[in-house]
Scaffold this motif. Structure first.
Motif, PDB file in Angstrom:
ATOM      1  N   TYR A  48      50.855  33.346  39.016  1.00 54.06           N
ATOM      2  CA  TYR A  48      51.856  33.157  37.959  1.00 54.06           C
ATOM      3  C   TYR A  48      51.569  31.879  37.153  1.00 54.06           C
ATOM      4  O   TYR A  48      51.614  31.905  35.922  1.00 54.06           O
ATOM      5  CB  TYR A  48      53.269  33.107  38.558  1.00 54.06           C
ATOM      6  N   GLN A  52      50.735  31.623  33.078  1.00 51.97           N
ATOM      7  CA  GLN A  52      51.532  30.843  32.122  1.00 51.97           C
ATOM      8  C   GLN A  52      50.646  29.884  31.336  1.00 51.97           C
ATOM      9  O   GLN A  52      50.791  29.761  30.117  1.00 51.97           O
ATOM     10  CB  GLN A  52      52.655  30.069  32.831  1.00 51.97           C
ATOM     11  N   CYS A 115      65.747  43.570  40.850  1.00 50.59           N
ATOM     12  CA  CYS A 115      64.872  42.388  40.687  1.00 50.59           C
ATOM     13  C   CYS A 115      63.960  42.195  41.892  1.00 50.59           C
ATOM     14  O   CYS A 115      62.796  41.801  41.741  1.00 50.59           O
ATOM     15  CB  CYS A 115      65.682  41.105  40.533  1.00 50.59           C
ATOM     16  N   CYS A 118      60.307  43.485  42.469  1.00 50.58           N
ATOM     17  CA  CYS A 118      59.139  42.699  42.016  1.00 50.58           C
ATOM     18  C   CYS A 118      59.165  41.273  42.569  1.00 50.58           C
ATOM     19  O   CYS A 118      58.138  40.753  42.996  1.00 50.58           O
ATOM     20  CB  CYS A 118      59.093  42.627  40.496  1.00 50.58           C
ATOM     21  N   HIS A 119      60.340  40.615  42.537  1.00 51.26           N
ATOM     22  CA  HIS A 119      60.402  39.193  42.937  1.00 51.26           C
ATOM     23  C   HIS A 119      60.523  39.037  44.455  1.00 51.26           C
ATOM     24  O   HIS A 119      60.540  37.914  44.948  1.00 51.26           O
ATOM     25  CB  HIS A 119      61.568  38.496  42.220  1.00 51.26           C
ATOM     26  N   PRO A 130      56.726  35.345  39.688  1.00 53.42           N
ATOM     27  CA  PRO A 130      57.164  33.999  40.074  1.00 53.42           C
ATOM     28  C   PRO A 130      58.241  33.951  41.144  1.00 53.42           C
ATOM     29  O   PRO A 130      59.050  34.866  41.268  1.00 53.42           O
ATOM     30  CB  PRO A 130      57.713  33.428  38.761  1.00 53.42           C
ATOM     31  N   LEU A 132      61.725  32.579  42.191  1.00 52.52           N
ATOM     32  CA  LEU A 132      62.932  32.207  41.444  1.00 52.52           C
ATOM     33  C   LEU A 132      63.881  31.393  42.315  1.00 52.52           C
ATOM     34  O   LEU A 132      64.687  30.619  41.810  1.00 52.52           O
ATOM     35  CB  LEU A 132      63.665  33.473  40.954  1.00 52.52           C
ATOM     36  N   TYR A 139      66.911  25.593  33.699  1.00 54.24           N
ATOM     37  CA  TYR A 139      65.701  26.267  33.244  1.00 54.24           C
ATOM     38  C   TYR A 139      65.824  27.787  33.374  1.00 54.24           C
ATOM     39  O   TYR A 139      65.437  28.528  32.473  1.00 54.24           O
ATOM     40  CB  TYR A 139      64.469  25.757  34.024  1.00 54.24           C
ATOM     41  N   MET A 144      65.672  32.978  30.914  1.00 55.79           N
ATOM     42  CA  MET A 144      66.151  34.370  30.871  1.00 55.79           C
ATOM     43  C   MET A 144      66.689  34.693  29.476  1.00 55.79           C
ATOM     44  O   MET A 144      66.459  35.785  28.951  1.00 55.79           O
ATOM     45  CB  MET A 144      67.209  34.606  31.951  1.00 55.79           C
ATOM     46  N   ARG A 152      60.762  33.755  24.270  1.00 58.31           N
ATOM     47  CA  ARG A 152      59.666  33.859  25.230  1.00 58.31           C
ATOM     48  C   ARG A 152      59.167  35.301  25.170  1.00 58.31           C
ATOM     49  O   ARG A 152      59.831  36.208  25.686  1.00 58.31           O
ATOM     50  CB  ARG A 152      60.140  33.503  26.641  1.00 58.31           C
ATOM     51  N   ASN A 154      56.065  36.535  26.149  1.00 56.20           N
ATOM     52  CA  ASN A 154      54.796  36.839  26.828  1.00 56.20           C
ATOM     53  C   ASN A 154      54.918  37.930  27.888  1.00 56.20           C
ATOM     54  O   ASN A 154      53.926  38.288  28.514  1.00 56.20           O
ATOM     55  CB  ASN A 154      54.190  35.565  27.463  1.00 56.20           C
ATOM     56  N   ASN A 155      56.124  38.458  28.098  1.00 50.04           N
ATOM     57  CA  ASN A 155      56.252  39.560  29.054  1.00 50.04           C
ATOM     58  C   ASN A 155      57.325  40.542  28.580  1.00 50.04           C
ATOM     59  O   ASN A 155      58.501  40.404  28.928  1.00 50.04           O
ATOM     60  CB  ASN A 155      56.552  39.022  30.463  1.00 50.04           C
ATOM     61  N   MET A 158      59.953  41.912  31.103  1.00 49.01           N
ATOM     62  CA  MET A 158      61.092  41.042  31.433  1.00 49.01           C
ATOM     63  C   MET A 158      62.077  40.978  30.267  1.00 49.01           C
ATOM     64  O   MET A 158      63.284  40.877  30.478  1.00 49.01           O
ATOM     65  CB  MET A 158      60.623  39.625  31.814  1.00 49.01           C
ATOM     66  N   LEU A 161      64.239  44.064  30.520  1.00 50.91           N
ATOM     67  CA  LEU A 161      65.205  43.936  31.615  1.00 50.91           C
ATOM     68  C   LEU A 161      66.348  42.995  31.246  1.00 50.91           C
ATOM     69  O   LEU A 161      67.514  43.261  31.561  1.00 50.91           O
ATOM     70  CB  LEU A 161      64.515  43.431  32.891  1.00 50.91           C
TER      71      LEU A 161
HETATM   72  C1  HEC Z   1      59.067  45.240  37.221  1.00 52.11           C
HETATM   73  C2  HEC Z   1      58.977  43.946  37.884  1.00 52.11           C
HETATM   74  C3  HEC Z   1      60.105  42.950  37.646  1.00 52.11           C
HETATM   75  C4  HEC Z   1      61.466  43.145  37.781  1.00 52.11           C
HETATM   76  C5  HEC Z   1      62.202  44.411  38.172  1.00 52.11           C
HETATM   77  C6  HEC Z   1      62.073  41.858  37.474  1.00 52.11           C
HETATM   78  N1  HEC Z   1      61.121  40.923  37.162  1.00 52.11           N
HETATM   79 FE1  HEC Z   1      61.448  39.011  36.590  1.00 52.11          FE
HETATM   80  N2  HEC Z   1      59.464  38.767  36.270  1.00 52.11           N
HETATM   81  C7  HEC Z   1      58.480  39.694  36.520  1.00 52.11           C
HETATM   82  C8  HEC Z   1      57.187  39.158  36.139  1.00 52.11           C
HETATM   83  C9  HEC Z   1      55.841  39.837  36.270  1.00 52.11           C
HETATM   84  C10 HEC Z   1      57.442  37.865  35.634  1.00 52.11           C
HETATM   85  C11 HEC Z   1      56.414  36.892  35.051  1.00 52.11           C
HETATM   86  C12 HEC Z   1      56.359  37.049  33.560  1.00 52.11           C
HETATM   87  C13 HEC Z   1      55.306  36.183  32.933  1.00 52.11           C
HETATM   88  O1  HEC Z   1      54.144  36.277  33.337  1.00 52.11           O
HETATM   89  O2  HEC Z   1      55.653  35.405  32.044  1.00 52.11           O
HETATM   90  C14 HEC Z   1      58.880  37.645  35.730  1.00 52.11           C
HETATM   91  C15 HEC Z   1      59.525  36.474  35.322  1.00 52.11           C
HETATM   92  C16 HEC Z   1      60.853  36.207  35.553  1.00 52.11           C
HETATM   93  C17 HEC Z   1      61.495  34.923  35.287  1.00 52.11           C
HETATM   94  C18 HEC Z   1      60.825  33.680  34.751  1.00 52.11           C
HETATM   95  C19 HEC Z   1      60.610  32.683  35.883  1.00 52.11           C
HETATM   96  C20 HEC Z   1      60.022  31.391  35.424  1.00 52.11           C
HETATM   97  O3  HEC Z   1      59.654  30.563  36.276  1.00 52.11           O
HETATM   98  O4  HEC Z   1      59.912  31.176  34.213  1.00 52.11           O
HETATM   99  C21 HEC Z   1      62.809  35.056  35.639  1.00 52.11           C
HETATM  100  C22 HEC Z   1      63.881  33.995  35.571  1.00 52.11           C
HETATM  101  C23 HEC Z   1      62.991  36.410  36.118  1.00 52.11           C
HETATM  102  N3  HEC Z   1      61.775  37.084  36.048  1.00 52.11           N
HETATM  103  C24 HEC Z   1      64.188  36.926  36.570  1.00 52.11           C
HETATM  104  C25 HEC Z   1      64.376  38.266  36.933  1.00 52.11           C
HETATM  105  C26 HEC Z   1      65.668  38.817  37.289  1.00 52.11           C
HETATM  106  C27 HEC Z   1      66.952  38.013  37.387  1.00 52.11           C
HETATM  107  C28 HEC Z   1      65.467  40.148  37.515  1.00 52.11           C
HETATM  108  C29 HEC Z   1      66.513  41.209  37.834  1.00 52.11           C
HETATM  109  C30 HEC Z   1      67.689  41.225  36.945  1.00 52.11           C
HETATM  110  C31 HEC Z   1      64.040  40.406  37.326  1.00 52.11           C
HETATM  111  N4  HEC Z   1      63.419  39.248  36.968  1.00 52.11           N
HETATM  112  C32 HEC Z   1      63.435  41.643  37.491  1.00 52.11           C
HETATM  113  C33 HEC Z   1      58.684  40.952  37.048  1.00 52.11           C
HETATM  114  C34 HEC Z   1      59.904  41.548  37.260  1.00 52.11           C
END
Ligand code: HEC
Ligand code: HEC
Length: 180
Positions: A48, A52, A115, A118-119, A130, A132, A139, A144, A152, A154-155, A158, A161
């Protein structure tokens, strides 16, 4: 033989130590960021961190400071820096556990989106996903919402979602995750 082998490794270690010196100014001497809006990078997942730095350099993730810093790195530097920080212990920011009603709201948002699919179960992340748990509250809220507004960008996954997550749920999730 042993000495010959140690040379290049020692040099690489030196140059990484030089390169990460600047990071401590904001991300902290012992991993505690100097400002609440700055993310923890100590103990973050290596894949991760690498992505970034790459995205900041490319401009896919926009932040003036980080773009300027990352633009000075080649791929090998970024990989080494990512390894370096991922091996540090995650700092305890001392953020309070969220109250019951906030936790319930966050968990219900978590269940509807999944969430942890993946997390991972303890929001510890893995590889390019990453951690969390225990990240800075301010932050988390900021990033978010940045996904949501595409500040933001780059993804896109996200972003989708976060667009599907009501703002009040995002507020609860940030508080809950920070307190883990
Ligand atoms: C399908 C997989 C997936 C799901 C489901 C998912 N995420 Fe993520 N999330 C990721 C990925 C991959 C990244 C990294 C994105 C990047 O490279 O910038 C990320 C990044 C993030 C970040 C940024 C962290 C940082 O240090 O900047 C946050 C906050 C986050 N997710 C919260 C959530 C939350 C809350 C949920 C549920 C509501 C969720 N994610 C659901 C895959 C997922
Ligand atoms: C002048 C302050 C400053 C310095 C110095 C700095 N950073 Fe940052 N860094 C930030 C801020 C602020 C952000 C959050 C950007 C945002 O909100 O998108 C950030 C974000 C990051 C992220 C993304 C974390 C995440 O959870 O998504 C990584 C990785 C990172 N920095 C690594 C580094 C490294 C490695 C160095 C040293 C080579 C460094 N930073 C130096 C201020 C700084």
């Amino acid at each position: 033989m042993l000495l010959l082998g140690a040379g290049p490794h020692a040099a690489l270690a030196d140059s990484i130590a030089d390169k990460v010196e600047v990071c401590t100014r904001c991300h902290g001497q012992v991993g505690k960021p100097t400002d609440k809006s700055i993310p923890v990078i100590w103990g973050q997942q290596a894949g991760y961190i690498y992505i970034q730095l790459r995205d900041f350099k490319r401009g896919d993730r926009k932040n003036e400071i980080m773009q300027r810093i990352a633009s000075g790195f080649e791929k090998d530097d970024m990989l080494a820096i990512a390894q370096y920080f991922s091996q540090k212990p995650w700092p305890d920011l001392g953020q309070p556990r969220s109250p019951k009603d906030v936790a319930e709201r966050a968990l219900s948002a978590e269940h509807s989106v999944g969430c942890t699919g993946c997390h991972l179960d303890h929001f510890q992340g893995d590889s390019t996903v990453p951690r969390l748990a225990g990240q800075s509250h301010e932050y988390l809220t900021k990033t978010m919402n940045d996904f949501r507004t595409r500040a933001r960008g780059n993804n896109p996954g996200m972003t989708d979602l976060m667009l599907a997550t009501p703002p009040d749920d995002i507020t609860a999730l940030a508080q809950y995750l920070a307190g883990l």
